[in-house]
Design a protein around this motif. Structure first.
Motif, PDB file in Angstrom:
ATOM      1  N   ALA A 112       0.828  -1.213   0.000  1.00 61.93           N
ATOM      2  CA  ALA A 112       0.000   0.000   0.000  1.00 61.93           C
ATOM      3  C   ALA A 112       0.860   1.260   0.000  1.00 61.93           C
ATOM      4  N   ALA A 113       1.857   1.316   0.888  1.00 61.86           N
ATOM      5  CA  ALA A 113       2.678   2.523   0.989  1.00 61.86           C
ATOM      6  C   ALA A 113       3.479   2.765  -0.286  1.00 61.86           C
ATOM      7  N   ALA A 114       4.080   1.711  -0.826  1.00 59.32           N
ATOM      8  CA  ALA A 114       4.875   1.858  -2.047  1.00 59.32           C
ATOM      9  C   ALA A 114       4.000   2.262  -3.228  1.00 59.32           C
ATOM     10  N   ALA A 115       2.808   1.686  -3.310  1.00 57.43           N
ATOM     11  CA  ALA A 115       1.885   2.059  -4.383  1.00 57.43           C
ATOM     12  C   ALA A 115       1.426   3.504  -4.222  1.00 57.43           C
ATOM     13  N   GLY A 116       1.155   3.909  -2.975  1.00 60.70           N
ATOM     14  CA  GLY A 116       0.756   5.293  -2.739  1.00 60.70           C
ATOM     15  C   GLY A 116       1.827   6.273  -3.168  1.00 60.70           C
ATOM     16  N   LEU A 117       3.083   5.973  -2.832  1.00 58.54           N
ATOM     17  CA  LEU A 117       4.195   6.835  -3.241  1.00 58.54           C
ATOM     18  C   LEU A 117       4.332   6.863  -4.756  1.00 58.54           C
ATOM     19  N   ALA A 118       4.175   5.703  -5.398  1.00 57.86           N
ATOM     20  CA  ALA A 118       4.287   5.645  -6.856  1.00 57.86           C
ATOM     21  C   ALA A 118       3.217   6.499  -7.528  1.00 57.86           C
ATOM     22  N   TRP A 119       1.996   6.440  -6.986  1.00 50.55           N
ATOM     23  CA  TRP A 119       0.929   7.261  -7.565  1.00 50.55           C
ATOM     24  C   TRP A 119       1.190   8.747  -7.346  1.00 50.55           C
ATOM     25  N   LEU A 120       1.725   9.117  -6.194  1.00 49.86           N
ATOM     26  CA  LEU A 120       2.045  10.522  -5.951  1.00 49.86           C
ATOM     27  C   LEU A 120       3.136  11.006  -6.901  1.00 49.86           C
ATOM     28  N   ARG A 121       4.124  10.174  -7.162  1.00 53.81           N
ATOM     29  CA  ARG A 121       5.187  10.548  -8.091  1.00 53.81           C
ATOM     30  C   ARG A 121       4.671  10.682  -9.512  1.00 53.81           C
ATOM     31  N   ARG A 122       3.700   9.863  -9.866  1.00 53.20           N
ATOM     32  CA  ARG A 122       3.113   9.968 -11.205  1.00 53.20           C
ATOM     33  C   ARG A 122       2.314  11.261 -11.362  1.00 53.20           C
ATOM     34  N   GLY A 123       1.650  11.649 -10.288  1.00 54.81           N
ATOM     35  CA  GLY A 123       0.860  12.865 -10.328  1.00 54.81           C
ATOM     36  C   GLY A 123      -0.459  12.735 -11.049  1.00 54.81           C
ATOM     37  N   ASP A 124      -0.896  11.483 -11.295  1.00 55.83           N
ATOM     38  CA  ASP A 124      -2.156  11.298 -12.020  1.00 55.83           C
ATOM     39  C   ASP A 124      -3.063  10.299 -11.325  1.00 55.83           C
ATOM     40  N   ALA A 125      -3.018  10.270  -9.998  1.00 53.63           N
ATOM     41  CA  ALA A 125      -3.868   9.343  -9.247  1.00 53.63           C
ATOM     42  C   ALA A 125      -5.334   9.659  -9.506  1.00 53.63           C
ATOM     43  N   PRO A 126      -6.145   8.661  -9.878  1.00 52.51           N
ATOM     44  CA  PRO A 126      -7.571   8.911 -10.143  1.00 52.51           C
ATOM     45  C   PRO A 126      -8.305   9.322  -8.871  1.00 52.51           C
ATOM     46  N   ASP A 127      -9.052  10.391  -8.944  1.00 54.06           N
ATOM     47  CA  ASP A 127      -9.754  10.917  -7.774  1.00 54.06           C
ATOM     48  C   ASP A 127     -10.858   9.992  -7.283  1.00 54.06           C
ATOM     49  N   ASP A 128     -11.413   9.173  -8.184  1.00 54.87           N
ATOM     50  CA  ASP A 128     -12.565   8.352  -7.819  1.00 54.87           C
ATOM     51  C   ASP A 128     -12.192   6.911  -7.490  1.00 54.87           C
ATOM     52  N   ASP A 129     -10.907   6.611  -7.390  1.00 53.55           N
ATOM     53  CA  ASP A 129     -10.466   5.255  -7.095  1.00 53.55           C
ATOM     54  C   ASP A 129     -10.213   5.124  -5.593  1.00 53.55           C
ATOM     55  N   VAL A 130     -11.096   4.434  -4.901  1.00 50.84           N
ATOM     56  CA  VAL A 130     -11.018   4.310  -3.448  1.00 50.84           C
ATOM     57  C   VAL A 130      -9.746   3.593  -3.021  1.00 50.84           C
ATOM     58  N   GLU A 131      -9.359   2.544  -3.746  1.00 54.12           N
ATOM     59  CA  GLU A 131      -8.180   1.763  -3.374  1.00 54.12           C
ATOM     60  C   GLU A 131      -6.902   2.584  -3.514  1.00 54.12           C
ATOM     61  N   VAL A 132      -6.798   3.372  -4.573  1.00 54.98           N
ATOM     62  CA  VAL A 132      -5.631   4.224  -4.761  1.00 54.98           C
ATOM     63  C   VAL A 132      -5.582   5.297  -3.682  1.00 54.98           C
ATOM     64  N   ALA A 133      -6.731   5.891  -3.369  1.00 55.88           N
ATOM     65  CA  ALA A 133      -6.791   6.907  -2.315  1.00 55.88           C
ATOM     66  C   ALA A 133      -6.365   6.321  -0.970  1.00 55.88           C
ATOM     67  N   GLU A 134      -6.760   5.085  -0.704  1.00 57.30           N
ATOM     68  CA  GLU A 134      -6.366   4.431   0.541  1.00 57.30           C
ATOM     69  C   GLU A 134      -4.851   4.209   0.581  1.00 57.30           C
ATOM     70  N   ALA A 135      -4.276   3.808  -0.557  1.00 53.01           N
ATOM     71  CA  ALA A 135      -2.832   3.583  -0.617  1.00 53.01           C
ATOM     72  C   ALA A 135      -2.062   4.879  -0.386  1.00 53.01           C
ATOM     73  N   VAL A 136      -2.506   5.962  -0.975  1.00 56.95           N
ATOM     74  CA  VAL A 136      -1.863   7.262  -0.771  1.00 56.95           C
ATOM     75  C   VAL A 136      -1.939   7.653   0.701  1.00 56.95           C
ATOM     76  N   ALA A 137      -3.096   7.409   1.321  1.00 61.05           N
ATOM     77  CA  ALA A 137      -3.257   7.722   2.745  1.00 61.05           C
ATOM     78  C   ALA A 137      -2.342   6.865   3.607  1.00 61.05           C
ATOM     79  N   ARG A 138      -2.159   5.590   3.239  1.00 62.74           N
ATOM     80  CA  ARG A 138      -1.276   4.701   3.993  1.00 62.74           C
ATOM     81  C   ARG A 138       0.173   5.168   3.903  1.00 62.74           C
ATOM     82  N   TYR A 139       0.538   5.787   2.780  1.00 64.07           N
ATOM     83  CA  TYR A 139       1.899   6.315   2.659  1.00 64.07           C
ATOM     84  C   TYR A 139       2.052   7.618   3.451  1.00 64.07           C
TER      85      TYR A 139
END
Length: 212
Positions: free
Chosen positions: A49-76
């Protein structure tokens, strides 16, 4: 001598550090070195979760409506260590050994097994990988390395067969999911068992002081 601790480095001139000191009753201490051959390995939460959250933050294009991605970003951004789970397992004495996986599950399994004078076999299909890892579109090997090297604030337990019910009861009270991922064995080293019965290299996890 540098004997341990959570290590970090910075190129800047300012460094802030916090140290917490406490005590624990001897019979409630969870060490890495108490496991025995045949003990099952359980891990809390979901991996990567933490590594995925960081990867999405680095990409800068995390989907706003994706609950799982939002949770991963929060875990990071705001990790929640499993303090209550650790306390309950310590009180119940249901685990023979324990280690946090803040340097990755790859590192934790290797260290716990080595400290107990054992090896381990991990079932690749049992690993509870966070769905946000799959959303990154990585190939299977890269996704696995990301999940097993992620700095998730989860716990790894070794537990005998007769104490597994007590461990699961403690996890239920803490409201934290546990997954059985493997077993400790006499042969040294860690083996990742593939779905077809083959073996894959076990990742080392995060290594401090490595050049980047």
């Amino acid at each position: 001598d540098l004997v341990g601790g959570n290590l970090g480095r910075t190129a800047g001139r300012l460094f802030l550090d916090v140290t917490a000191v406490g005590a624990v009753r001897p019979r409630r201490v969870l060490l890495r070195s108490g496991a025995r051959e045949g003990d099952a390995l359980f891990v809390s939460g979901r991996l990567g979760a933490a590594a995925a959250g960081l990867a999405w933050l680095r990409r800068g294009d995390a989907p706003d409506d994706d609950v799982e991605v939002a949770e991963a970003v929060a875990r990071y951004r705001r990790p929640e260590p499993r303090v209550r789970l650790g306390v309950l397992v310590g009180r119940s004495r249901s685990a023979s050994a324990c280690m946090d996986i803040s340097d990755g599950l790859g590192d934790a399994v290797s260290q716990l097994a080595a400290a107990s004078g054992l090896g381990a076999e991990v079932d690749a299909t049992a690993l509870p990988v966070h769905p946000a890892v799959a959303r990154l579109g990585l190939d299977a090997d890269a996704a696995r390395r990301l999940a097993l090297g992620s700095d998730d604030y989860e716990l790894l337990f070794a537990v005998s067969r007769r104490r597994q019910r007590a461990l699961l009861a403690a996890a239920s009270r803490a409201r934290v999911p546990l997954t059985r991922i493997g077993v400790l064995r006499r042969a040294p080293g860690v083996v990742l068992r593939e779905p077809g019965g083959g073996e894959a290299p076990w990742p080392a996890g995060y290594a401090h002081f490595t050049a980047r």
